[in-house]
Design an enzyme around this catalytic site. Structure first.
Site, PDB file in Angstrom:
ATOM      1  CB  CYS A   9      40.303  33.985  41.687  1.00 18.23           C
ATOM      2  SG  CYS A   9      42.043  34.078  42.043  1.00 18.23           S
TER       3      CYS A   9
ATOM      4  CB  CYS B 125      42.556  36.346  39.868  1.00 14.37           C
ATOM      5  SG  CYS B 125      42.736  34.554  39.889  1.00 14.37           S
TER       6      CYS B 125
END
Length: 98
Positions: A24, A27
């Site tokens: 991600c 993230c």
């Protein structure tokens, strides 16, 4: 010995749980923000990172649909939740209440 999730969040110290995934992009942007936040707040907060790919039952239990999702617990109760990247100052306000 590993503590259970409920033991971790049942703390007088606010616990910020970051549900993330290695693949991600947002993230990865959030990781240094959380690191700075921890350095600034020290023992005033616990930050726990949970990899949703390795902990799918836990992610499902807490209805984490997207990553990153952060949930703040105080004394085991969810007091705040948000998906996406949140800036350090906003996180600090949420945690310290000021």
């Amino acid at each position: 010995m590993k503590s259970s999730f409920s033991q971790i969040i049942n703390s007088e110290t606010p616990v910020l749980v970051d549900f993330y995934a290695d693949w991600c992009g947002p993230c990865k942007m959030l990781a240094p923000i959380l690191k700075d936040l921890k350095e600034e707040l020290g023992d005033a907060v616990k930050i726990v990172k949970i990899d949703v790919d390795k902990n799918q039952p836990l992610a499902a239990k807490y209805q984490v649909k997207g990553v990153p999702t952060m949930i703040l617990y105080k004394n085991g109760k969810q007091v705040w939740r948000q998906s996406g990247v949140v800036q350090k100052e906003q996180l600090k306000q949420v945690i310290t209440g000021s």
